[in-house]
Write a protein that holds these residues in place. Structure first.
Motif, PDB file in Angstrom:
ATOM      1  N   LEU A 142       0.856  -1.189   0.000  1.00 44.47           N
ATOM      2  CA  LEU A 142       0.000   0.000   0.000  1.00 44.47           C
ATOM      3  C   LEU A 142       0.885   1.229   0.000  1.00 44.47           C
ATOM      4  O   LEU A 142       1.635   1.472   0.948  1.00 44.47           O
ATOM      5  N   VAL A 334      -5.541   5.546  -1.920  1.00 42.74           N
ATOM      6  CA  VAL A 334      -4.928   4.833  -0.802  1.00 42.74           C
ATOM      7  C   VAL A 334      -5.983   4.437   0.227  1.00 42.74           C
ATOM      8  O   VAL A 334      -5.962   3.331   0.783  1.00 42.74           O
ATOM      9  N   ALA A 337      -7.877   1.339  -0.850  1.00 41.54           N
ATOM     10  CA  ALA A 337      -7.039   0.147  -0.710  1.00 41.54           C
ATOM     11  C   ALA A 337      -6.865  -0.225   0.760  1.00 41.54           C
ATOM     12  O   ALA A 337      -6.809  -1.406   1.114  1.00 41.54           O
ATOM     13  N   LEU A 338      -6.782   0.783   1.624  1.00 43.85           N
ATOM     14  CA  LEU A 338      -6.678   0.522   3.062  1.00 43.85           C
ATOM     15  C   LEU A 338      -7.935  -0.175   3.566  1.00 43.85           C
ATOM     16  O   LEU A 338      -7.863  -1.085   4.394  1.00 43.85           O
TER      17      LEU A 338
END
Length: 360
Positions: A142, A334, A337-338
């Protein structure tokens, strides 16, 4: 920045000794994480004695294993961020090369405490997947990301930067950002400034003088007058520098990602980097950045020749491609994706945790 998550959770990001990393890349990564967490509608908790649903641990400090074990006692998932490797610990502080194998054993111990390990690049994942680290839990990639709504091109910044630095309006300015470490390329950068007296080189960032190696102290003391060191600055001043500079020259010898490079690309500044494995693989020369490889007595001369080509407009303009790539790791991306990593790690809201912290 992003749609709110349907089931908000409380994310423990403890301050503790992490405050020591405030001016480092890890400190910047933690600030980005907080923004991503909040973008998802989650709440950031800083006190481990309050209720929480998951803990994010980012630093290799002595309180990290205690916090991981505390989370396990509470039966909460532990996400361990692998920002550091043995490789990027070398050439950092006095004695770091001798201590590097011990440091690797220490961070390997920390990473193994996580229910999942999160690292900022495929290159970093490759390094910590080595048998020496002994990590058996899932390793997720990530990016630390960049806030492209904040770091964005500003053509009006050029005269403001030169006025702030006390330079002539037409001065050529080359920028670098980071702690003053051998690993960050400070020795070659100072020599580069010496070889190009017609250019003003500006290095933003600092290192505690007690942690400087003798060779870095000598380099800073003997730096030519066209090498300026304004120290650590706030994000607004840094954005002004990226947008007002003629080039960003990042001669780091080892990185797991390099947030400052994403910031520079987001601001649309022409960029020259050292061709280290991470950048050769993730962004080959001439795609997002221009690169110069090597590490030896001949390197500063090679870097100077390449930088003159960049400043003279002889190299392809990659700034639009760099901006698009930065948008691909924007904090909104981000954050999503987290959320996926949280789901895979079994993170969920606990009613008891919320009730314990309702007044917090």
């Amino acid at each position: 920045m992003s749609r709110r998550a349907e089931a908000p959770v409380r994310v423990l990001m403890p301050r503790g000794l992490a405050a020591l990393a405030r001016e480092s890349g890890i400190g910047a990564a933690m600030r980005h994480q907080e923004k991503a967490v909040r973008a998802l509608g989650h709440q950031v908790v800083t006190n481990p004695l309050r209720g929480f649903d998951v803990v994010h641990l980012n630093t290799p400090f002595p309180d990290t294993p205690l916090l991981a074990r505390w989370a396990r006692l509470r039966r909460r998932p532990v996400l361990m961020w692998a920002h550091s490797t043995e490789e990027d610990f070398r050439d950092s502080f006095p004695g770091s090369n001798a201590l590097a194998p011990l440091f690797r054993r220490w961070i390997a111990h920390l990473y193994r405490l996580g229910d999942a390990v999160v690292t900022p690049s495929g290159y970093a994942k490759q390094l910590i997947s080595a048998p020496a680290y002994g990590i058996r839990t899932p390793i997720r990639v990530l990016s630390n990301g960049v806030d492209t709504s904040f770091f964005r091109p500003d053509p009006q910044a050029r005269p403001r930067l030169r006025a702030a630095l006390g330079l002539e309006a037409e001065a050529t300015v080359v920028l670098s950002v980071g702690m003053q470490l051998v690993r960050k390329g400070i020795l070659d950068w100072v020599e580069l400034a010496r070889r190009m007296p017609e250019v003003t080189f500006v290095w933003y960032g600092r290192t505690d003088p007690r942690l400087l190696t003798a060779e870095v102290e000598r380099a800073l003391a003997s730096a030519p007058p066209n090498a300026l060191f304004p120290g650590y600055v706030q994000a607004e001043q840094l954005r002004e520098a990226y947008c007002g500079a003629d080039a960003f020259c990042f001669l780091t010898k080892e990185e797991t990602e390099g947030i400052v490079l994403w910031e520079a690309l987001a601001c649309g500044v022409p960029t020259l980097v050292r061709g280290i494995p991470l950048y050769r693989e993730a962004m080959p020369d001439g795609v997002l950045t221009h690169q110069v490889s090597g590490d030896g007595p001949e390197f500063p001369a090679q870097a100077a020749a390449r930088l003159r080509e960049l400043l003279g407009g002889e190299l392809e303009d990659l700034t639009e491609a760099g901006r698009r790539a930065a948008e691909g790791v924007d904090l909104a991306e981000v954050a999503q994706a987290l959320q996926e990593i949280h789901t895979l790690a079994g993170v969920r809201a606990h009613a008891k945790a919320r009730s314990l912290t309702r007044a917090a």
